[in-house]
Write an enzyme that holds these catalytic residues in place. Structure first.
Site, PDB file in Angstrom:
ATOM      1  N   ASP A  50       0.846  -1.188   0.000  1.00 17.74           N
ATOM      2  CA  ASP A  50       0.000   0.000   0.000  1.00 17.74           C
ATOM      3  C   ASP A  50       0.890   1.249   0.000  1.00 17.74           C
ATOM      4  O   ASP A  50       1.872   1.312   0.742  1.00 17.74           O
ATOM      5  CB  ASP A  50      -0.900  -0.013   1.247  1.00 17.74           C
ATOM      6  CG  ASP A  50      -2.066   0.945   1.125  1.00 17.74           C
ATOM      7  OD1 ASP A  50      -3.220   0.486   1.142  1.00 17.74           O
ATOM      8  OD2 ASP A  50      -1.816   2.170   1.018  1.00 17.74           O
ATOM      9  N   ASN A  72     -12.610  -3.005   3.493  1.00 12.77           N
ATOM     10  CA  ASN A  72     -13.520  -1.880   3.656  1.00 12.77           C
ATOM     11  C   ASN A  72     -14.558  -1.945   2.534  1.00 12.77           C
ATOM     12  O   ASN A  72     -14.195  -2.082   1.366  1.00 12.77           O
ATOM     13  CB  ASN A  72     -12.744  -0.560   3.574  1.00 12.77           C
ATOM     14  CG  ASN A  72     -11.749  -0.409   4.703  1.00 12.77           C
ATOM     15  OD1 ASN A  72     -12.012  -0.818   5.835  1.00 12.77           O
ATOM     16  ND2 ASN A  72     -10.594   0.168   4.421  1.00 12.77           N
ATOM     17  N   GLY A  81     -15.520   2.929   4.570  1.00 17.83           N
ATOM     18  CA  GLY A  81     -14.267   3.614   4.239  1.00 17.83           C
ATOM     19  C   GLY A  81     -13.612   3.119   2.965  1.00 17.83           C
ATOM     20  O   GLY A  81     -12.403   3.293   2.768  1.00 17.83           O
ATOM     21  N   GLN A  82     -14.398   2.525   2.072  1.00 20.44           N
ATOM     22  CA  GLN A  82     -13.822   2.042   0.812  1.00 20.44           C
ATOM     23  C   GLN A  82     -13.572   3.222  -0.116  1.00 20.44           C
ATOM     24  O   GLN A  82     -14.502   3.954  -0.470  1.00 20.44           O
ATOM     25  CB  GLN A  82     -14.789   1.040   0.141  1.00 20.44           C
ATOM     26  CG  GLN A  82     -14.222   0.452  -1.146  1.00 20.44           C
ATOM     27  CD  GLN A  82     -15.122  -0.625  -1.756  1.00 20.44           C
ATOM     28  OE1 GLN A  82     -16.248  -0.842  -1.294  1.00 20.44           O
ATOM     29  NE2 GLN A  82     -14.638  -1.292  -2.786  1.00 20.44           N
ATOM     30  N   SER A  83     -12.293   3.423  -0.500  1.00 19.27           N
ATOM     31  CA  SER A  83     -11.978   4.559  -1.379  1.00 19.27           C
ATOM     32  C   SER A  83     -11.702   4.114  -2.810  1.00 19.27           C
ATOM     33  O   SER A  83     -11.727   4.930  -3.727  1.00 19.27           O
ATOM     34  CB  SER A  83     -10.784   5.342  -0.832  1.00 19.27           C
ATOM     35  OG  SER A  83      -9.636   4.530  -0.803  1.00 19.27           O
ATOM     36  N   HIS A 108     -10.689  -5.321  -2.454  1.00 22.11           N
ATOM     37  CA  HIS A 108      -9.295  -5.537  -2.049  1.00 22.11           C
ATOM     38  C   HIS A 108      -9.240  -5.869  -0.569  1.00 22.11           C
ATOM     39  O   HIS A 108     -10.082  -5.424   0.209  1.00 22.11           O
ATOM     40  CB  HIS A 108      -8.440  -4.297  -2.339  1.00 22.11           C
ATOM     41  CG  HIS A 108      -9.021  -3.009  -1.834  1.00 22.11           C
ATOM     42  ND1 HIS A 108     -10.028  -2.337  -2.481  1.00 22.11           N
ATOM     43  CD2 HIS A 108      -8.753  -2.282  -0.717  1.00 22.11           C
ATOM     44  CE1 HIS A 108     -10.343  -1.245  -1.810  1.00 22.11           C
ATOM     45  NE2 HIS A 108      -9.587  -1.193  -0.715  1.00 22.11           N
TER      46      HIS A 108
END
Ligand code: AMP
Length: 114
Positions: free
Chosen positions: A30, A87, A93-95, A100
């Protein structure tokens, strides 16, 4: 998916610090690491989130967990422990809307998350 940054990473259009790849998934560190070890495992197929996992595509999830099992051992965090995070959606909070799994380790992780 054209505008998906993870699809661009899969196609090599955006660089990544890749640690694993096979015909179904890739794993990479990340960019914004939240722990000494923080990598992501993603399917090559564009699947938006857990919300669209079904009987047809769910095998990818077990494959991802097999890959995580191998990588945590290679990275030396298997014995001490680690956290797998997915997420989903806005409140989760998935951006990036490409499913993933975060794997975080190398330090003591607090609970509950924020
Ligand atoms: P999430 O917030 O759960 O959707 O996670 C998306 C993650 O992707 C974040 O932790 C980002 O730091 C990470 N990320 C975004 N772009 C990249 C990139 N180009 N390479 C590696 N990680 C990325």
């Amino acid at each position: 998916m054209e505008d998906c940054i993870f699809c661009k990473i899969i196609k090599g259009e955006i660089p990544s610090n890749k640690i694993y790849e096979d015909d179904k998934v890739i794993a990479f560190h990340d960019v914004n690491k939240e722990a000494p070890v923080h990598f992501l495992v993603i399917p090559k197929e564009h699947i938006e989130s857990v919300n669209v996992i079904n009987e047809k595509n769910s095998l990818i999830v077990s494959h991802i967990f097999l890959v995580i099992n191998k990588l945590v051992s290679e990275l030396g965090i298997d014995k001490q422990g680690y956290r797998i995070v997915n997420n989903t959606g806005e409140d989760g909070g998935q951006s990036v809307n490409h499913i993933h799994f975060h794997v975080l380790g190398g330090r003591n992780l607090t609970w509950p998350p924020g």
